[in-house]
Design a protein around this motif. Structure first.
Motif, short mmCIF file in Angstrom:
data_model
loop_
_atom_site.label_atom_id
_atom_site.label_comp_id
_atom_site.label_asym_id
_atom_site.label_seq_id
_atom_site.Cartn_x
_atom_site.Cartn_y
_atom_site.Cartn_z
N SER A 250 0.83 -1.21 0.00
CA SER A 250 0.00 0.00 0.00
C SER A 250 0.86 1.26 0.00
O SER A 250 0.37 2.35 -0.30
N ARG A 251 2.15 1.13 0.33
CA ARG A 251 3.05 2.28 0.30
C ARG A 251 3.45 2.67 -1.12
O ARG A 251 4.04 3.73 -1.33
N ARG A 252 3.17 1.81 -2.07
CA ARG A 252 3.49 2.13 -3.46
C ARG A 252 2.38 2.98 -4.07
O ARG A 252 1.21 2.84 -3.73
N SER A 253 2.76 3.83 -4.99
CA SER A 253 1.83 4.79 -5.59
C SER A 253 1.09 4.19 -6.78
O SER A 253 1.43 3.10 -7.27
N ALA A 254 0.09 4.93 -7.25
CA ALA A 254 -0.62 4.53 -8.46
C ALA A 254 0.34 4.45 -9.64
O ALA A 254 0.23 3.56 -10.50
N MET A 255 1.30 5.37 -9.68
CA MET A 255 2.31 5.34 -10.75
C MET A 255 3.12 4.05 -10.70
O MET A 255 3.40 3.43 -11.72
N ASP A 256 3.50 3.62 -9.48
CA ASP A 256 4.24 2.37 -9.33
C ASP A 256 3.44 1.19 -9.89
O ASP A 256 3.98 0.32 -10.58
N TRP A 257 2.16 1.16 -9.55
CA TRP A 257 1.31 0.06 -10.05
C TRP A 257 1.24 0.07 -11.57
O TRP A 257 1.27 -0.99 -12.20
N GLU A 258 1.15 1.25 -12.16
CA GLU A 258 1.07 1.30 -13.61
C GLU A 258 2.36 0.79 -14.25
O GLU A 258 2.33 0.00 -15.21
N TYR A 259 3.51 1.23 -13.72
CA TYR A 259 4.79 0.70 -14.21
C TYR A 259 4.82 -0.82 -14.11
O TYR A 259 5.25 -1.51 -15.03
N ALA A 260 4.40 -1.35 -12.95
CA ALA A 260 4.49 -2.80 -12.70
C ALA A 260 3.62 -3.58 -13.67
O ALA A 260 4.04 -4.60 -14.24
N ILE A 261 2.39 -3.12 -13.87
CA ILE A 261 1.46 -3.82 -14.76
C ILE A 261 1.98 -3.78 -16.20
O ILE A 261 2.01 -4.81 -16.90
N LEU A 262 2.42 -2.61 -16.66
CA LEU A 262 2.90 -2.50 -18.03
C LEU A 262 4.16 -3.31 -18.25
O LEU A 262 4.34 -3.93 -19.31
N ALA A 263 5.06 -3.33 -17.26
CA ALA A 263 6.29 -4.13 -17.39
C ALA A 263 5.96 -5.61 -17.49
O ALA A 263 6.52 -6.33 -18.32
N GLY A 264 5.05 -6.08 -16.65
CA GLY A 264 4.66 -7.48 -16.68
C GLY A 264 4.03 -7.87 -18.00
O GLY A 264 4.34 -8.94 -18.57
N TYR A 265 3.17 -7.00 -18.54
CA TYR A 265 2.50 -7.35 -19.80
C TYR A 265 3.43 -7.21 -21.00
O TYR A 265 3.25 -7.92 -21.99
N ARG A 266 4.40 -6.34 -20.93
CA ARG A 266 5.37 -6.27 -22.02
C ARG A 266 6.12 -7.61 -22.14
O ARG A 266 6.29 -8.15 -23.24
N VAL A 267 6.54 -8.17 -21.00
CA VAL A 267 7.24 -9.45 -21.01
C VAL A 267 6.27 -10.59 -21.34
O VAL A 267 6.63 -11.53 -22.07
N PHE A 268 5.05 -10.52 -20.83
CA PHE A 268 4.04 -11.54 -21.15
C PHE A 268 3.86 -11.65 -22.66
O PHE A 268 3.81 -12.77 -23.22
N ASP A 285 17.11 -1.78 -10.37
CA ASP A 285 16.73 -0.94 -11.51
C ASP A 285 15.22 -0.91 -11.71
O ASP A 285 14.73 -0.15 -12.55
N ARG A 286 14.50 -1.77 -10.98
CA ARG A 286 13.05 -1.89 -11.12
C ARG A 286 12.68 -2.20 -12.57
O ARG A 286 11.83 -1.53 -13.17
N SER A 287 13.31 -3.24 -13.11
CA SER A 287 13.12 -3.51 -14.53
C SER A 287 13.02 -5.01 -14.80
O SER A 287 13.48 -5.85 -14.02
N LEU A 288 12.40 -5.34 -15.94
CA LEU A 288 12.36 -6.68 -16.49
C LEU A 288 12.98 -6.63 -17.89
O LEU A 288 12.67 -5.73 -18.67
N THR A 289 13.81 -7.61 -18.22
CA THR A 289 14.42 -7.71 -19.54
C THR A 289 14.16 -9.10 -20.09
O THR A 289 14.29 -10.08 -19.37
N PHE A 290 13.78 -9.17 -21.35
CA PHE A 290 13.41 -10.45 -21.98
C PHE A 290 14.49 -10.90 -22.96
O PHE A 290 15.01 -10.10 -23.75
N THR A 291 14.79 -12.19 -22.93
CA THR A 291 15.68 -12.81 -23.91
C THR A 291 14.94 -13.99 -24.55
O THR A 291 14.47 -14.88 -23.82
N PRO A 292 14.81 -14.01 -25.87
CA PRO A 292 14.10 -15.14 -26.52
C PRO A 292 14.83 -16.44 -26.30
O PRO A 292 16.04 -16.47 -26.04
N PRO A 293 14.11 -17.57 -26.41
CA PRO A 293 14.78 -18.86 -26.29
C PRO A 293 15.74 -19.07 -27.46
O PRO A 293 15.52 -18.59 -28.57
N SER A 294 16.84 -19.78 -27.20
CA SER A 294 17.76 -20.07 -28.28
C SER A 294 17.14 -21.11 -29.19
O SER A 294 16.35 -21.96 -28.76
N SER A 295 17.51 -21.06 -30.47
CA SER A 295 16.93 -21.99 -31.44
C SER A 295 17.34 -23.42 -31.16
O SER A 295 16.63 -24.34 -31.51
#
Length: 295
Positions: A250-268, A285-295
């Motif tokens: 609950s200490r996190r802001s509405a802005m934090d929630w928006e970042y979190a949701i968008l980051a999760g769906y970008r990776v999804f 860094d409060r970040s998610l980075t995606f790497t595709p599976p190797s062939s």
């Protein structure tokens, strides 16, 4: 004149029933209708209608008078109302490109009870063939070579790839520093503190997270999984905040929630497109980075 002084002075001319909320509300609706009528006149006769600004000036004044009357009946101070509105709109529309750093909820605790500050989770999709049943795609997640949790399918008659939804928990974890679901799966519950373990890391908090994740997903499906928008509907963020109002997040802001949701769906969406891959989680860094599976 400041808004507080205006609110105080309008009481002198407020002859409406002081217990009736309906009259100020109807007054507000009426003034908005008058403004709409003025706009219609302007659109109908753009070159000839010269009174638009003057009429808007008067109608806005009346609208704010009714707003002051309504605030008074609700025991609200318009100074506070407007200050809160400015804070909310700045969070919503003047956010930086990346979320600023913040203290994590488990700082200072034993490393065995801290979420790793940086780690990788790999999503692997396979198909399970049960005798006499249609093949079912399932997703398993791994940290290194160690399986994390149980294999997941969509648990739905319609294939919607919800089996990748742990990516959404990783969004909560990376950006909010909070995910009782992932904390449990990673084995870093704060069990040395009975209250933290029971309330913040317990079964109810995990159920709350799973519930809000499913709710947001139901909305996201109608918004192309947020692929075409950098915004999450305000009512969705408010619902997440209400559901978690008793928890440390609950200490996190509405802005934090928006970042979190968008980051999760970008990776999804990346996982969905590549049918798997690796997600790098960085809590500092409060970040998610995606790497595709190797062939």
């Amino acid at each position: 004149m400041n808004i507080g002084e205006y609110q105080r002075l309008t009481a002198e001319t407020d002859v409406l029933d002081p217990t009736d909320l309906g009259l100020p509300l109807l007054g507000l609706a009426g003034e908005v209708g008058n403004l709409s009528a003025e706009y219609k006149k302007r659109q109908r006769d753009q070159a000839g209608y010269r009174a638009f600004s003057e009429e808007v000036h008067e109608e806005l004044g009346d609208l704010i008078w009714y707003a002051a009357a309504l605030a008074r009946r609700c025991n609200l101070d318009l100074d506070n109302v407007l200050a809160d509105n400015l804070r909310k709109t700045k969070e919503r529309f003047l956010r930086p490109d990346t979320p600023p750093p913040h203290p994590l909820f488990d700082e200072g605790r034993d490393p065995s009870e801290q979420i790793p500050r940086s780690f990788d989770i790999t999503f692997v999709e396979t198909v399970e063939h049960d005798r006499g049943r249609e093949p079912v795609p399932v997703v398993r997640i791994y940290r290194g070579t160690d399986a994390v949790g149980d294999p997941l399918d969509d648990n739905s008659d319609d294939s919607d790839d919800y089996r990748y939804h742990d990516a959404l928990h990783l969004g909560h974890l990376a950006v909010l520093g909070w995910s009782p679901t992932m904390r449990g799966l990673l084995g870093v519950k704060r069990s040395s503190d009975r209250d933290l373990d029971r309330v913040q890391d317990g079964g109810r908090s995990a159920v709350v997270e799973e519930g809000l994740t499913a709710y947001v997903f139901s909305v996201a499906v109608s918004h192309s999984l947020f692929a075409t928008s950098g915004r999450v509907p305000v009512d969705v963020i408010k619902a997440c905040q209400k559901m978690t109002a008793h928890l440390e997040v609950s200490r996190r802001s509405a802005m934090d929630w928006e970042y979190a949701i968008l980051a999760g769906y970008r990776v999804f969406r990346e996982l969905q497109h590549h049918r798997g891959g690796t997600v790098h989680v960085d809590l500092n860094d409060r970040s998610l980075t995606f790497t595709p599976p190797s062939s």
